[in-house]
Write a protein that holds these residues in place. Structure first.
Motif, PDB file in Angstrom:
ATOM      1  N   VAL A 348       0.821  -1.205   0.000  1.00  0.00           N
ATOM      2  CA  VAL A 348       0.000   0.000   0.000  1.00  0.00           C
ATOM      3  C   VAL A 348       0.862   1.266   0.000  1.00  0.00           C
ATOM      4  CG1 VAL A 348      -0.264   0.072   2.519  1.00  0.00           C
ATOM      5  CG2 VAL A 348      -1.974   1.138   1.073  1.00  0.00           C
ATOM      6  N   TYR A 349       2.014   1.200   0.673  1.00  0.00           N
ATOM      7  CA  TYR A 349       2.869   2.384   0.757  1.00  0.00           C
ATOM      8  C   TYR A 349       3.456   2.714  -0.619  1.00  0.00           C
ATOM      9  CZ  TYR A 349       2.351   1.162   5.634  1.00  0.00           C
ATOM     10  OH  TYR A 349       1.813   0.844   6.853  1.00  0.00           O
ATOM     11  N   GLU A 350       3.802   1.654  -1.336  1.00  0.00           N
ATOM     12  CA  GLU A 350       4.319   1.832  -2.694  1.00  0.00           C
ATOM     13  C   GLU A 350       3.213   2.403  -3.590  1.00  0.00           C
ATOM     14  OE1 GLU A 350       7.464  -1.261  -3.640  1.00  0.00           O
ATOM     15  OE2 GLU A 350       5.961  -1.630  -5.171  1.00  0.00           O
ATOM     16  N   TYR A 351       2.028   1.884  -3.412  1.00  0.00           N
ATOM     17  CA  TYR A 351       0.884   2.389  -4.187  1.00  0.00           C
ATOM     18  C   TYR A 351       0.707   3.894  -3.943  1.00  0.00           C
ATOM     19  CZ  TYR A 351      -1.199  -2.107  -5.761  1.00  0.00           C
ATOM     20  OH  TYR A 351      -1.474  -3.297  -6.383  1.00  0.00           O
ATOM     21  N   VAL A 352       0.793   4.296  -2.678  1.00  0.00           N
ATOM     22  CA  VAL A 352       0.629   5.714  -2.343  1.00  0.00           C
ATOM     23  C   VAL A 352       1.719   6.531  -3.030  1.00  0.00           C
ATOM     24  CG1 VAL A 352       0.723   7.402  -0.461  1.00  0.00           C
ATOM     25  CG2 VAL A 352      -0.538   5.259  -0.144  1.00  0.00           C
ATOM     26  N   ALA A 353       2.951   6.014  -3.008  1.00  0.00           N
ATOM     27  CA  ALA A 353       4.077   6.756  -3.575  1.00  0.00           C
ATOM     28  C   ALA A 353       3.946   6.956  -5.079  1.00  0.00           C
ATOM     29  CB  ALA A 353       5.387   6.029  -3.253  1.00  0.00           C
ATOM     30  N   THR A 354       3.210   6.102  -5.752  1.00  0.00           N
ATOM     31  CA  THR A 354       3.071   6.261  -7.208  1.00  0.00           C
ATOM     32  C   THR A 354       2.181   7.450  -7.568  1.00  0.00           C
ATOM     33  OG1 THR A 354       1.082   4.892  -7.416  1.00  0.00           O
ATOM     34  CG2 THR A 354       3.220   3.763  -7.545  1.00  0.00           C
ATOM     35  N   GLY A 355       1.346   7.882  -6.622  1.00  0.00           N
ATOM     36  CA  GLY A 355       0.430   8.979  -6.903  1.00  0.00           C
ATOM     37  C   GLY A 355      -0.771   8.565  -7.730  1.00  0.00           C
ATOM     38  N   PRO A 357      -4.449   6.834  -8.588  1.00  0.00           N
ATOM     39  CA  PRO A 357      -5.669   6.486  -7.856  1.00  0.00           C
ATOM     40  C   PRO A 357      -5.631   5.006  -7.469  1.00  0.00           C
ATOM     41  CG  PRO A 357      -6.203   7.708  -9.852  1.00  0.00           C
ATOM     42  CD  PRO A 357      -4.742   7.358  -9.941  1.00  0.00           C
ATOM     43  N   ILE A 358      -6.269   4.691  -6.352  1.00  0.00           N
ATOM     44  CA  ILE A 358      -6.249   3.319  -5.824  1.00  0.00           C
ATOM     45  C   ILE A 358      -7.678   2.807  -5.670  1.00  0.00           C
ATOM     46  CG2 ILE A 358      -5.633   1.876  -3.836  1.00  0.00           C
ATOM     47  CD1 ILE A 358      -3.337   3.892  -3.288  1.00  0.00           C
ATOM     48  N   VAL A 359      -7.931   1.641  -6.222  1.00  0.00           N
ATOM     49  CA  VAL A 359      -9.188   0.943  -5.971  1.00  0.00           C
ATOM     50  C   VAL A 359      -8.909  -0.043  -4.845  1.00  0.00           C
ATOM     51  CG1 VAL A 359     -10.911  -0.661  -6.895  1.00  0.00           C
ATOM     52  CG2 VAL A 359     -10.062   1.216  -8.311  1.00  0.00           C
ATOM     53  N   PRO A 376      -6.622  11.251  -1.026  1.00  0.00           N
ATOM     54  CA  PRO A 376      -7.813  11.775  -1.703  1.00  0.00           C
ATOM     55  C   PRO A 376      -8.231  10.991  -2.954  1.00  0.00           C
ATOM     56  CG  PRO A 376      -5.891  13.082  -2.270  1.00  0.00           C
ATOM     57  CD  PRO A 376      -5.416  12.054  -1.293  1.00  0.00           C
ATOM     58  N   LEU A 377      -7.390  10.070  -3.414  1.00  0.00           N
ATOM     59  CA  LEU A 377      -7.697   9.375  -4.677  1.00  0.00           C
ATOM     60  C   LEU A 377      -7.925   7.881  -4.440  1.00  0.00           C
ATOM     61  CD1 LEU A 377      -5.012  11.089  -6.957  1.00  0.00           C
ATOM     62  CD2 LEU A 377      -7.411  11.689  -6.713  1.00  0.00           C
ATOM     63  N   VAL A 378      -8.776   7.568  -3.492  1.00  0.00           N
ATOM     64  CA  VAL A 378      -9.052   6.169  -3.174  1.00  0.00           C
ATOM     65  C   VAL A 378     -10.526   5.853  -3.425  1.00  0.00           C
ATOM     66  CG1 VAL A 378      -9.121   4.413  -1.359  1.00  0.00           C
ATOM     67  CG2 VAL A 378      -7.220   6.011  -1.468  1.00  0.00           C
ATOM     68  N   ALA A 379     -10.772   4.783  -4.147  1.00  0.00           N
ATOM     69  CA  ALA A 379     -12.135   4.281  -4.337  1.00  0.00           C
ATOM     70  C   ALA A 379     -12.231   2.968  -3.574  1.00  0.00           C
ATOM     71  CB  ALA A 379     -12.418   4.066  -5.819  1.00  0.00           C
ATOM     72  N   SER A 380     -12.922   3.006  -2.442  1.00  0.00           N
ATOM     73  CA  SER A 380     -13.017   1.801  -1.598  1.00  0.00           C
ATOM     74  C   SER A 380     -14.298   1.048  -1.893  1.00  0.00           C
ATOM     75  CB  SER A 380     -12.994   2.184  -0.118  1.00  0.00           C
ATOM     76  OG  SER A 380     -11.747   2.752   0.210  1.00  0.00           O
ATOM     77  N   VAL A 381     -14.220  -0.253  -1.796  1.00  0.00           N
ATOM     78  CA  VAL A 381     -15.422  -1.060  -1.989  1.00  0.00           C
ATOM     79  C   VAL A 381     -16.314  -0.927  -0.748  1.00  0.00           C
ATOM     80  CG1 VAL A 381     -14.287  -2.747  -3.483  1.00  0.00           C
ATOM     81  CG2 VAL A 381     -14.373  -3.148  -1.022  1.00  0.00           C
ATOM     82  N   LEU A 393     -14.401   0.167  -9.124  1.00  0.00           N
ATOM     83  CA  LEU A 393     -13.663   0.311 -10.391  1.00  0.00           C
ATOM     84  C   LEU A 393     -14.200   1.517 -11.170  1.00  0.00           C
ATOM     85  CD1 LEU A 393     -13.477  -3.458 -11.461  1.00  0.00           C
ATOM     86  CD2 LEU A 393     -11.528  -2.022 -10.826  1.00  0.00           C
ATOM     87  N   ALA A 394     -15.532   1.688 -11.167  1.00  0.00           N
ATOM     88  CA  ALA A 394     -16.129   2.831 -11.864  1.00  0.00           C
ATOM     89  C   ALA A 394     -15.628   4.141 -11.264  1.00  0.00           C
ATOM     90  CB  ALA A 394     -17.650   2.741 -11.781  1.00  0.00           C
ATOM     91  N   GLU A 395     -15.563   4.170  -9.935  1.00  0.00           N
ATOM     92  CA  GLU A 395     -15.044   5.359  -9.260  1.00  0.00           C
ATOM     93  C   GLU A 395     -13.557   5.542  -9.606  1.00  0.00           C
ATOM     94  OE1 GLU A 395     -16.258   7.780  -7.860  1.00  0.00           O
ATOM     95  OE2 GLU A 395     -14.744   8.676  -6.555  1.00  0.00           O
ATOM     96  N   GLY A 396     -12.844   4.453  -9.758  1.00  0.00           N
ATOM     97  CA  GLY A 396     -11.433   4.525 -10.159  1.00  0.00           C
ATOM     98  C   GLY A 396     -11.263   5.176 -11.514  1.00  0.00           C
ATOM     99  N   VAL A 397     -12.183   4.892 -12.421  1.00  0.00           N
ATOM    100  CA  VAL A 397     -12.141   5.516 -13.757  1.00  0.00           C
ATOM    101  C   VAL A 397     -12.288   7.033 -13.610  1.00  0.00           C
ATOM    102  CG1 VAL A 397     -13.349   5.716 -15.962  1.00  0.00           C
ATOM    103  CG2 VAL A 397     -13.016   3.461 -14.917  1.00  0.00           C
ATOM    104  N   ARG A 398     -13.250   7.437 -12.774  1.00  0.00           N
ATOM    105  CA  ARG A 398     -13.465   8.881 -12.586  1.00  0.00           C
ATOM    106  C   ARG A 398     -12.222   9.550 -11.997  1.00  0.00           C
ATOM    107  NH1 ARG A 398     -14.433  12.702  -9.184  1.00  0.00           N
ATOM    108  NH2 ARG A 398     -14.259  11.392  -7.326  1.00  0.00           N
ATOM    109  N   LEU A 399     -11.619   8.899 -11.011  1.00  0.00           N
ATOM    110  CA  LEU A 399     -10.425   9.474 -10.372  1.00  0.00           C
ATOM    111  C   LEU A 399      -9.256   9.561 -11.347  1.00  0.00           C
ATOM    112  CD1 LEU A 399     -10.584   7.641  -6.910  1.00  0.00           C
ATOM    113  CD2 LEU A 399     -11.061  10.068  -7.356  1.00  0.00           C
ATOM    114  N   ALA A 400      -9.158   8.547 -12.229  1.00  0.00           N
ATOM    115  CA  ALA A 400      -8.056   8.550 -13.197  1.00  0.00           C
ATOM    116  C   ALA A 400      -8.161   9.721 -14.159  1.00  0.00           C
ATOM    117  CB  ALA A 400      -8.054   7.233 -13.983  1.00  0.00           C
TER     118      ALA A 400
END
Lengths: 437, 123
Positions: A348-355, A357-359, A376-381, A393-400
């Motif tokens: 998760v820390y690596e994911y955050v560092a990439t900047g 959005p995260i589903v 601020p760019l997390v789409a949680s189930v 995933l749909a929210e992930g598209v919007r964030l992307a």
């Protein structure tokens, strides 16, 4: 003390092992070396990883060249698939062989498979100490047999030690159930080792709190040293792609263990494609080992292969030196984790560092939720099932497709707070002071 | 192409499993020949008393291994890779260890895939 303090670091998994805990071990020894410590690592031999867990040769280059690595041969008969090495008993009566093996493994130390490694580790630790006196031992688990070596050196020579739990011994982090009672042999051994430890580290607060509640006398020595992302292994900040006018590239990177809700992710992916909330032409790339071991686990491999018609592909294991490139080719990252309030993720820390959005595909109780709470760019189930995943995933598209500079800055600040050196620094400072004063 | 003998000996192993495992090895570049000993092993009826079932379960893999004919045994002796496709087949593969001293004798499809990858890397 005038010369550099000497750290003995004991870990079963160390480069070139590709197992998840290796990155914490690597970062820890490199951080101590960077702070002027002389570091010796006791670990398993390279063949162990090639044969059983898989190896990432690119990782060895990441070890600080000042660090001495002493490899202690390790044998793991229960995982052996070479029929030529099987005994008659194993072929004729497999359950009997496994039962005897399990009991025999625990004669010297109460840990199946790893217990027989303790005598060799003890000898190796004593030899290192005889050659150059050790000022501090850090042992990382699991396996917990590493704690046994550190405790032994303490009893024989008074060398203080740190127990670094990446998981837990008596607690099932997925179910929250106590797996071994305190009165059990493992419980008694663990209690003795915690009693004598200079510090005990845990990867998140829920696991620390569980241990503190069960061992309040020694709670003051217990600290959270969270995992983090490694600045030496990941480009930061990573340039953000513009996915306008094309499909979205989703990606998952990490070991796909049987606890990962892979089937739910793939079902949700199909549903989102069918509903059109994820645009046509979008892809989901899965990178990492399928299962804990070097040979892919069949059920997981079947799941991934069966979704190939829906734009799902398997990239295989990704060498650590190439993870930056893997992330660079993704628009949105999928973080799928097992359930449980004690479950934490190194990834998760690596994911955050990439900047990116995260589903987030895990239950809200998961300890990872608190890591992502300021992101601020997390789409949680809302639920770990197909419908929940599809909505996220749909929210992930919007964030992307959004590009708010303020949000990007908040992600950057969060990432800096979660770098591995930031997590380790307070403990290294405290331990350096305690051994050098 | 690595000539690979895939051995099955458990009567409960279905034809679908046999073809799926053979397909997985073929997809990884193996020239697969299935050695089917399933009919040579006695079936263990679930309604029989536990001691009978236990004896049958222990003896079945060995009885199945006796189903190997001389010609197949000779071909296995020079095979580069022999794979136990199910639990009962381990005994048959293990009994080839002296006749075949050069090939890989492995337990399970994942291990076979790893052996094939290793051989491909050597080429």
């Amino acid at each position: 003390m005038t010369s550099a303090p000497h750290l003995l670091y004991v870990a079963w998994g160390f480069p070139p092992s590709r197992a998840g805990g290796v990155y914490r071990a690597l970062a820890t020894v490199n951080a101590f070396a960077a702070q002027g410590w002389r570091v010796t690592v006791l670990t398993a031999d390279r063949e162990t990883y090639a044969r059983y867990t898989g190896a990432d040769p690119s990782l060895e280059a990441q070890v600080d060249p000042r660090i001495e690595v002493v490899r202690v041969p390790f044998d793991w008969p229960a995982q052996d698939t070479d029929v030529r090495r099987y005994s008659f008993l194993r072929v004729a009566l497999p359950p009997v062989w496994h039962r005897i093996r399990r009991l025999a493994d625990q004669i010297g130390f109460p840990e199946p498979s790893y217990g027989p490694w303790l005598p060799a580790l003890r000898r190796a630790a004593a030899a290192v100490h005889a050659r150059r006196p050790v000022d501090l031992t850090i042992a990382t688990a699991n396996p917990h047999v590493t704690f046994g070596a550190a405790h032994d050196l303490f009893r024989r020579s008074g060398v203080p030690y740190v127990m670094d739990y990446r998981d837990a011994w008596r607690l099932d982090v997925f179910t929250g159930v106590e797996t071994r009672r305190r009165q059990s042999r493992a419980g008694r051994v663990e209690a003795r080792m915690i009693r004598d430890a200079r510090e005990v580290w845990f990867v998140n607060e829920p696991i620390r709190a569980w241990h503190a509640a069960h061992d309040p006398e020694h709670a003051a020595a217990m600290h959270v040293v969270a995992n983090g992302w490694d600045p030496t292994l990941l480009e930061f900040p990573l340039e953000r792609p513009d996915p306008d006018g094309r499909g979205i590239r989703f990606a998952y990177l990490g070991t796909v263990t049987p606890k990962v809700p892979l089937a739910e992710v793939l079902d949700g992916w199909r549903l989102a494609l069918a509903e059109g909330t994820v645009p046509a032409g979008s892809t989901l790339t899965i990178g990492g080992h399928l299962g804990y071991f070097s040979v892919p686990q069949g059920r997981l491999a079947d799941l991934v292969t069966g979704a190939a018609d829906a734009g799902v592909s398997y990239a295989g294991p990704v060498p650590k030196a190439s993870v930056g490139e893997f992330y660079a080719n993704a628009d949105v990252l999928v973080l799928a984790l097992g359930s449980g309030r004690y479950v934490t993720s190194g990834k998760v820390y690596e994911y955050v560092a990439t900047g990116r959005p995260i589903v987030a595909v895990h239950d809200a109780e998961n300890a990872t939720t608190s890591v992502l709470s300021g992101h601020p760019l997390v789409a949680s189930v809302t639920s770990v099932d197909a419908a929940g995943v599809a909505a996220a995933l749909a929210e992930g598209v919007r964030l992307a497709r959004s590009s708010d500079p303020d949000e990007q800055e908040r992600v950057r600040e969060l990432a800096l707070a979660y770098s591995r050196d930031h997590q380790l620094a307070p403990r290294i400072a405290a331990l350096t002071e305690s051994v050098t004063r | 192409m690595t000539t690979t003998f895939l051995v099955f000996a458990d009567p409960r192993t279905t034809d679908d499993v046999v073809s799926a495992h053979a397909g997985a090895l073929q997809a990884s570049g193996a020239d697969v020949e299935v050695v089917d000993l399933r009919s040579a092993a006695p079936k263990v009826a679930p309604h029989r008393p536990l001691p009978v079932r236990a004896v049958r379960a222990v003896s079945a893999p060995w009885l199945a291994s006796r189903g190997l004919d001389t010609a197949t045994r000779a071909r296995l002796a020079s095979a580069p890779l022999i794979v136990a496709g199910d639990r009962f087949a381990i005994a048959s593969v293990w009994r080839m260890r002296r006749a075949n001293r050069a090939g890989d004798l492995v337990n399970g499809i994942p291990a076979a895939l790893a052996a094939l990858r290793a051989r491909a890397g050597e080429d």
